[in-house]
Design an enzyme around this catalytic site. Structure first.
Site, PDB file in Angstrom:
ATOM      1  N   ASP A 194       0.836  -1.216   0.000  1.00 55.39           N
ATOM      2  CA  ASP A 194       0.000   0.000   0.000  1.00 55.39           C
ATOM      3  C   ASP A 194       0.864   1.258   0.000  1.00 55.39           C
ATOM      4  OD1 ASP A 194      -1.721  -2.100   0.566  1.00 55.39           O
ATOM      5  OD2 ASP A 194      -2.762  -1.097   2.187  1.00 55.39           O
ATOM      6  N   ASP A 225      -0.996  -2.864  -4.100  1.00 55.59           N
ATOM      7  CA  ASP A 225      -1.378  -1.449  -4.092  1.00 55.59           C
ATOM      8  C   ASP A 225      -0.085  -0.650  -4.222  1.00 55.59           C
ATOM      9  OD1 ASP A 225      -4.029  -2.022  -4.024  1.00 55.59           O
ATOM     10  OD2 ASP A 225      -4.436  -1.122  -2.076  1.00 55.59           O
ATOM     11  N   TYR A 243      -1.110   4.208  -6.112  1.00 57.69           N
ATOM     12  CA  TYR A 243      -2.430   4.806  -5.838  1.00 57.69           C
ATOM     13  C   TYR A 243      -2.705   5.926  -6.814  1.00 57.69           C
ATOM     14  CZ  TYR A 243      -2.934   2.256  -1.492  1.00 57.69           C
ATOM     15  OH  TYR A 243      -3.085   1.260  -0.558  1.00 57.69           O
ATOM     16  N   ASN A 255      -5.743  -4.433  -5.338  1.00 58.96           N
ATOM     17  CA  ASN A 255      -6.966  -4.015  -6.047  1.00 58.96           C
ATOM     18  C   ASN A 255      -6.791  -2.662  -6.736  1.00 58.96           C
ATOM     19  OD1 ASN A 255      -6.979  -3.671  -3.087  1.00 58.96           O
ATOM     20  ND2 ASN A 255      -8.698  -2.288  -3.490  1.00 58.96           N
ATOM     21  N   HIS A 278      -2.184  -9.822  -1.538  1.00 59.19           N
ATOM     22  CA  HIS A 278      -2.583  -8.475  -1.130  1.00 59.19           C
ATOM     23  C   HIS A 278      -3.658  -8.467  -0.053  1.00 59.19           C
ATOM     24  CE1 HIS A 278      -3.273  -4.202  -1.322  1.00 59.19           C
ATOM     25  NE2 HIS A 278      -4.553  -4.408  -1.510  1.00 59.19           N
ATOM     26  N   HIS A 304     -10.845  -3.425   7.075  1.00 55.97           N
ATOM     27  CA  HIS A 304     -11.360  -4.242   5.954  1.00 55.97           C
ATOM     28  C   HIS A 304     -11.855  -5.609   6.440  1.00 55.97           C
ATOM     29  CE1 HIS A 304     -10.371  -1.493   2.777  1.00 55.97           C
ATOM     30  NE2 HIS A 304      -9.082  -1.470   3.075  1.00 55.97           N
TER      31      HIS A 304
END
Ligand SMILES: *[C@@H]1O[C@H](CO)[C@@H](O)[C@H](O)[C@H]1NC(C)=O
Length: 244
Positions: A46, A79, A82, A117, A212, A221
């Site tokens: 991320d 990720d 971004y 994602n 991930h 989440h």
């Protein structure tokens, strides 16, 4: 059979052997451990924020820790960029979020990356492309693959296509599913032929599966239901107790 054909055939056998040393279907890489058999690595996920959201500060600390631990490589759990992955192999985000951010000497190691994602919201093929590897040789991103590091074998799993909500309720996002159709057989092959057989065939002391999405998480989440149902059973080992 002409001589050229025979030579081609032998060459083909040679390259097949390099890419598929076991019957597992996944691309396979070797990363030797240190001479004493040990291995150290950093895991980050991320991250691709063009330095913002404290990415630069985290990169700096990774450089310090990486030097202390004499890390062998870095794993990225996805990720990578971004908000919407890369727009193509020429997207400046590759420099602004990766090349120009992780500049510490200790981070000049191989990076093994999977997709998250957010990466699926951009040009997935761009992240997988050898063009990025030519720009920065640290970069290696594949959907699913294996890294054999002697004491440990790492099985990298493309988890995004498991998650139903990206398909049924994509909100205002557009996902690049071009490489995973038909989804049902993509997931079935990944689980049964690839992950399951890789785990069964591995003789490494540690078998580490990287993806991930969290299988279980207390974060906001929460658990990933689809992975609990489909991936977790493959990871669980049954021990048989033999009583004489
Ligand atoms: C960076 O981290 C500090 C300290 O945790 C925090 O106060 C700040 O909001 C962060 N900056 C950004 C842009 O997220």
């Amino acid at each position: 059979m002409s001589l050229t054909l025979i030579i081609t055939f032998i060459a083909l056998l040679g390259s097949l052997y390099v890419f598929c040393p076991s019957s597992a279907e996944l691309p396979w890489f070797e990363h030797p451990a240190k001479p004493d058999g040990s291995l150290s690595f950093l895991v980050v996920g991320d991250w691709g924020r063009r330095g913002a959201y404290n990415q630069t500060k985290v990169a700096h600390q990774m450089g310090i820790v990486g030097e202390k631990l004499k890390i062998d490589f870095i794993i990225s759990t996805g990720d990578n960029f971004y908000d919407d992955g890369l727009t193509g192999v020429d997207d400046a985000a590759f420099f602004e979020s990766f090349v120009n951010i992780y500049t510490a000497p200790s981070l000049a190691k191989q990076w093994y990356n999977v997709l998250g994602n957010h990466d699926y919201r951009g040009d997935v093929e761009a992240q997988l492309s050898p063009v990025l590897r030519d720009i920065d040789s640290r970069w290696l991103c594949l959907r699913s693959f294996i890294v054999n590091a002697e004491i440990a074998e790492f099985i990298f799993v493309d988890t995004t296509p498991f998650v139903n909500k990206y398909f049924t309720d994509p909100e205002d996002h557009v996902y690049d599913w071009s490489g995973i159709q038909p989804r049902k057989s993509y997931l079935a092959n990944l689980l049964k032929q690839d992950v399951d057989s890789a785990l069964k065939e591995s003789t490494a002391k540690w078998k580490i599966v990287v993806g991930h999405h969290t299988i279980k998480s207390s974060g906001h989440h929460g658990n990933t239901h689809e992975l609990n149902l489909q991936l977790l059973p493959i990871l669980q080992v049954i021990y048989y107790l033999i009583i004489f």
